[in-house]
Scaffold this motif. Structure first.
Motif, PDB file in Angstrom:
ATOM      1  N   GLU A  22      -0.666 -78.728  22.134  1.00  0.00           N
ATOM      2  CA  GLU A  22       0.774 -78.984  22.211  1.00  0.00           C
ATOM      3  C   GLU A  22       1.336 -79.408  20.846  1.00  0.00           C
ATOM      4  O   GLU A  22       2.370 -78.909  20.398  1.00  0.00           O
ATOM      5  N   LEU A  23       0.636 -80.326  20.172  1.00  0.00           N
ATOM      6  CA  LEU A  23       1.121 -80.831  18.886  1.00  0.00           C
ATOM      7  C   LEU A  23       1.064 -79.770  17.787  1.00  0.00           C
ATOM      8  O   LEU A  23       1.999 -79.644  16.985  1.00  0.00           O
ATOM      9  N   VAL A  24      -0.015 -79.013  17.738  1.00  0.00           N
ATOM     10  CA  VAL A  24      -0.139 -77.965  16.714  1.00  0.00           C
ATOM     11  C   VAL A  24       0.920 -76.890  16.946  1.00  0.00           C
ATOM     12  O   VAL A  24       1.608 -76.473  16.015  1.00  0.00           O
ATOM     13  N   ASN A  25       1.054 -76.450  18.182  1.00  0.00           N
ATOM     14  CA  ASN A  25       2.040 -75.409  18.477  1.00  0.00           C
ATOM     15  C   ASN A  25       3.464 -75.873  18.157  1.00  0.00           C
ATOM     16  O   ASN A  25       4.264 -75.092  17.638  1.00  0.00           O
ATOM     17  N   SER A  26       3.768 -77.130  18.440  1.00  0.00           N
ATOM     18  CA  SER A  26       5.120 -77.618  18.149  1.00  0.00           C
ATOM     19  C   SER A  26       5.373 -77.694  16.647  1.00  0.00           C
ATOM     20  O   SER A  26       6.510 -77.543  16.197  1.00  0.00           O
ATOM     21  N   THR A  44       1.369 -84.259   9.455  1.00  0.00           N
ATOM     22  CA  THR A  44       2.128 -84.372  10.703  1.00  0.00           C
ATOM     23  C   THR A  44       1.213 -84.183  11.906  1.00  0.00           C
ATOM     24  O   THR A  44       1.248 -84.964  12.864  1.00  0.00           O
ATOM     25  N   ILE A  45       0.380 -83.157  11.863  1.00  0.00           N
ATOM     26  CA  ILE A  45      -0.529 -82.868  12.979  1.00  0.00           C
ATOM     27  C   ILE A  45      -1.522 -84.005  13.167  1.00  0.00           C
ATOM     28  O   ILE A  45      -1.730 -84.499  14.285  1.00  0.00           O
ATOM     29  N   VAL A  46      -2.152 -84.460  12.091  1.00  0.00           N
ATOM     30  CA  VAL A  46      -3.158 -85.520  12.189  1.00  0.00           C
ATOM     31  C   VAL A  46      -2.525 -86.831  12.653  1.00  0.00           C
ATOM     32  O   VAL A  46      -3.031 -87.487  13.572  1.00  0.00           O
ATOM     33  N   GLU A  47      -1.420 -87.225  12.041  1.00  0.00           N
ATOM     34  CA  GLU A  47      -0.787 -88.492  12.408  1.00  0.00           C
ATOM     35  C   GLU A  47      -0.264 -88.477  13.844  1.00  0.00           C
ATOM     36  O   GLU A  47      -0.455 -89.451  14.584  1.00  0.00           O
ATOM     37  N   ASN A  48       0.379 -87.395  14.250  1.00  0.00           N
ATOM     38  CA  ASN A  48       0.888 -87.329  15.624  1.00  0.00           C
ATOM     39  C   ASN A  48      -0.240 -87.282  16.642  1.00  0.00           C
ATOM     40  O   ASN A  48      -0.126 -87.849  17.740  1.00  0.00           O
ATOM     41  N   THR A  49      -1.330 -86.608  16.304  1.00  0.00           N
ATOM     42  CA  THR A  49      -2.490 -86.577  17.199  1.00  0.00           C
ATOM     43  C   THR A  49      -3.051 -87.981  17.377  1.00  0.00           C
ATOM     44  O   THR A  49      -3.312 -88.420  18.507  1.00  0.00           O
ATOM     45  N   VAL A  64      -9.756 -87.248  13.294  1.00  0.00           N
ATOM     46  CA  VAL A  64      -9.010 -85.998  13.444  1.00  0.00           C
ATOM     47  C   VAL A  64      -9.022 -85.271  12.110  1.00  0.00           C
ATOM     48  O   VAL A  64      -8.723 -85.864  11.075  1.00  0.00           O
ATOM     49  N   THR A  65      -9.384 -83.998  12.145  1.00  0.00           N
ATOM     50  CA  THR A  65      -9.327 -83.165  10.945  1.00  0.00           C
ATOM     51  C   THR A  65      -8.424 -81.973  11.220  1.00  0.00           C
ATOM     52  O   THR A  65      -8.309 -81.514  12.360  1.00  0.00           O
ATOM     53  N   CYS A  66      -7.798 -81.478  10.159  1.00  0.00           N
ATOM     54  CA  CYS A  66      -6.915 -80.327  10.283  1.00  0.00           C
ATOM     55  C   CYS A  66      -7.048 -79.477   9.031  1.00  0.00           C
ATOM     56  O   CYS A  66      -6.817 -79.954   7.920  1.00  0.00           O
ATOM     57  N   MET A  67      -7.432 -78.234   9.210  1.00  0.00           N
ATOM     58  CA  MET A  67      -7.576 -77.292   8.113  1.00  0.00           C
ATOM     59  C   MET A  67      -6.562 -76.172   8.329  1.00  0.00           C
ATOM     60  O   MET A  67      -6.508 -75.574   9.407  1.00  0.00           O
TER      61      MET A  67
END
Length: 112
Positions: A22-26, A44-49, A64-67
């Motif tokens: 949901e968070l990534v798609n938004s 944004t993705i990491v902090e909101n997650t 949480v990791t995001c690439m």
């Protein structure tokens, strides 16, 4: 800290995956890869997650990791290994892809 029920002591892979999806798609559903925006998207993705996970009030520490990379048609390979309690700890990942970018977000949950 009060935690509800015994089920709260086991990492719920599907619940966390849905939250990440949901968070990534938004954040990225209408985005076009722009190198200068990648750091902002990732933060944004990491902090909101992390905020949403903390709001679940479950007895876990999270990583949480995001690439995010430009989608050039090439392969992306990742690997990980963990030494943890398989009864409580776990991880989930979500891959988002559109014509211009690939985003791989991973959440590790370790019971406390």
């Amino acid at each position: 800290m009060d935690f509800e029920g015994e089920g709260d002591r086991t990492f719920n892979t599907e619940e966390v995956r849905q939250l990440v999806e949901e968070l990534v798609n938004s954040s990225l559903s209408t985005a076009v890869y722009t190198h200068s925006k990648v750091t902002t998207w990732q933060a944004t993705i990491v902090e909101n997650t992390l905020k949403r996970l903390a709001a679940l009030n479950k007895p876990f520490k999270y990583v949480v990791t995001c690439m995010i990379s430009q989608n050039t048609g090439g392969a992306t390979h990742t690997a990980h290994t963990c030494f943890w309690d398989a009864e409580t700890d776990g991880f989930t990942k979500y891959r988002f892809e559109n014509g211009t970018m690939v985003c791989l977000t991973t959440v590790y949950g370790m019971g406390i």
